[in-house]
Motif scaffolding. Structure first.
Motif, PDB file in Angstrom:
ATOM      1  N   GLN A  49       0.816  -1.210   0.000  1.00 47.50           N
ATOM      2  CA  GLN A  49       0.000   0.000   0.000  1.00 47.50           C
ATOM      3  C   GLN A  49       0.853   1.264   0.000  1.00 47.50           C
ATOM      4  O   GLN A  49       2.027   1.226   0.344  1.00 47.50           O
ATOM      5  N   THR A  70      -3.253  -8.130  -0.883  1.00 46.32           N
ATOM      6  CA  THR A  70      -4.038  -6.903  -0.901  1.00 46.32           C
ATOM      7  C   THR A  70      -3.125  -5.798  -1.402  1.00 46.32           C
ATOM      8  O   THR A  70      -2.057  -5.568  -0.842  1.00 46.32           O
ATOM      9  N   ARG A  72      -3.466  -1.754  -2.318  1.00 41.83           N
ATOM     10  CA  ARG A  72      -4.391  -0.619  -2.240  1.00 41.83           C
ATOM     11  C   ARG A  72      -3.629   0.698  -2.157  1.00 41.83           C
ATOM     12  O   ARG A  72      -2.493   0.737  -1.720  1.00 41.83           O
ATOM     13  N   ASP A  73      -4.290   1.717  -2.618  1.00 40.34           N
ATOM     14  CA  ASP A  73      -3.726   3.070  -2.571  1.00 40.34           C
ATOM     15  C   ASP A  73      -2.355   3.140  -3.232  1.00 40.34           C
ATOM     16  O   ASP A  73      -1.363   3.514  -2.614  1.00 40.34           O
ATOM     17  N   ALA A  78      -1.781  -2.039  -9.858  1.00 33.21           N
ATOM     18  CA  ALA A  78      -1.695  -2.829  -8.630  1.00 33.21           C
ATOM     19  C   ALA A  78      -0.714  -3.978  -8.843  1.00 33.21           C
ATOM     20  O   ALA A  78       0.238  -4.143  -8.084  1.00 33.21           O
ATOM     21  N   LEU A 101      -7.606  -6.006  -4.954  1.00 34.59           N
ATOM     22  CA  LEU A 101      -6.878  -4.911  -5.581  1.00 34.59           C
ATOM     23  C   LEU A 101      -7.828  -3.724  -5.660  1.00 34.59           C
ATOM     24  O   LEU A 101      -8.850  -3.787  -6.339  1.00 34.59           O
ATOM     25  N   ARG A 102      -7.487  -2.647  -4.959  1.00 32.77           N
ATOM     26  CA  ARG A 102      -8.405  -1.510  -4.889  1.00 32.77           C
ATOM     27  C   ARG A 102      -7.645  -0.198  -4.846  1.00 32.77           C
ATOM     28  O   ARG A 102      -6.480  -0.159  -4.487  1.00 32.77           O
ATOM     29  N   ASP A 103      -8.321   0.849  -5.219  1.00 35.90           N
ATOM     30  CA  ASP A 103      -7.748   2.198  -5.163  1.00 35.90           C
ATOM     31  C   ASP A 103      -6.391   2.254  -5.855  1.00 35.90           C
ATOM     32  O   ASP A 103      -5.395   2.678  -5.278  1.00 35.90           O
ATOM     33  N   ALA A 114      -5.610  -2.273 -12.710  1.00 36.57           N
ATOM     34  CA  ALA A 114      -5.365  -3.069 -11.505  1.00 36.57           C
ATOM     35  C   ALA A 114      -4.468  -4.247 -11.836  1.00 36.57           C
ATOM     36  O   ALA A 114      -3.538  -4.566 -11.108  1.00 36.57           O
ATOM     37  N   ASN A 131     -12.565   0.308  -7.689  1.00 32.85           N
ATOM     38  CA  ASN A 131     -12.210   1.694  -7.409  1.00 32.85           C
ATOM     39  C   ASN A 131     -10.940   2.165  -8.121  1.00 32.85           C
ATOM     40  O   ASN A 131      -9.980   2.606  -7.494  1.00 32.85           O
TER      41      ASN A 131
END
Length: 152
Positions: A49, A70, A72-73, A78, A101-103, A114, A131
């Motif tokens: 992250q 995970t 993220r951000d 990703a 996988l997000r943001d 992603a 996202n």
């Protein structure tokens, strides 16, 4: 205020048979994890992250699995997986599974999906992706398998 001072936090090259489990990797100025010219480099239950660029990049990597990851951000992609031999159609043996996988694409708003897949026979299964500003998956190559993923 926190400032990322290191460009890449984990850089693996010309290696084989490594497994990273149960760790958090965060705050890189560039790509958090870069793996190249390697085989059997596995990540399980890892959080990546707060990166300035990509989360995890595999380049010319064989027979490796990312499981329960995970990401993220992140500023860019990703996960970017590249492996296999397109001329002879030799399978890469790369797998991304059971991951979140997000943001993603928070800084590079276009052409930073992603999941980016390049090569032969990369498996993308049971992942949740959401996202991002442009698209979830970008791929090139042959014989990839995408199954049971959720893109929202």
């Amino acid at each position: 205020m926190e400032i990322a001072a290191i460009e890449t936090l984990l850089d693996v090259s010309n290696s084989q048979d490594l497994t990273f489990e149960n760790i958090i990797i965060e705050m890189s100025g560039g790509t958090a994890i870069a793996v190249r010219d390697a085989s059997n480099i596995n990540f399980q239950n890892v959080i990546v992250q707060l990166t300035g660029s990509d989360g995890i990049v595999y380049s010319n990597v064989w027979n490796s699995t990312l499981s329960k990851i995970t990401v993220r951000d992140v500023g860019g992609r990703a996960v970017w997986l590249a492996g296999g031999d397109r001329i002879s159609l030799i399978a890469s043996g790369l797998v991304l599974e059971d991951s979140l996988l997000r943001d993603f694409s928070q800084i590079n708003r276009t052409f930073a999906p992603a999941i980016q897949v390049d090569g032969v026979a990369i498996v993308i299964r049971r992942n949740v992706v959401f996202n991002g500003p442009q698209f979830a998956v970008m791929y090139s190559g042959n014989d990839h398998l995408f199954e049971e993923n959720i893109f929202a």
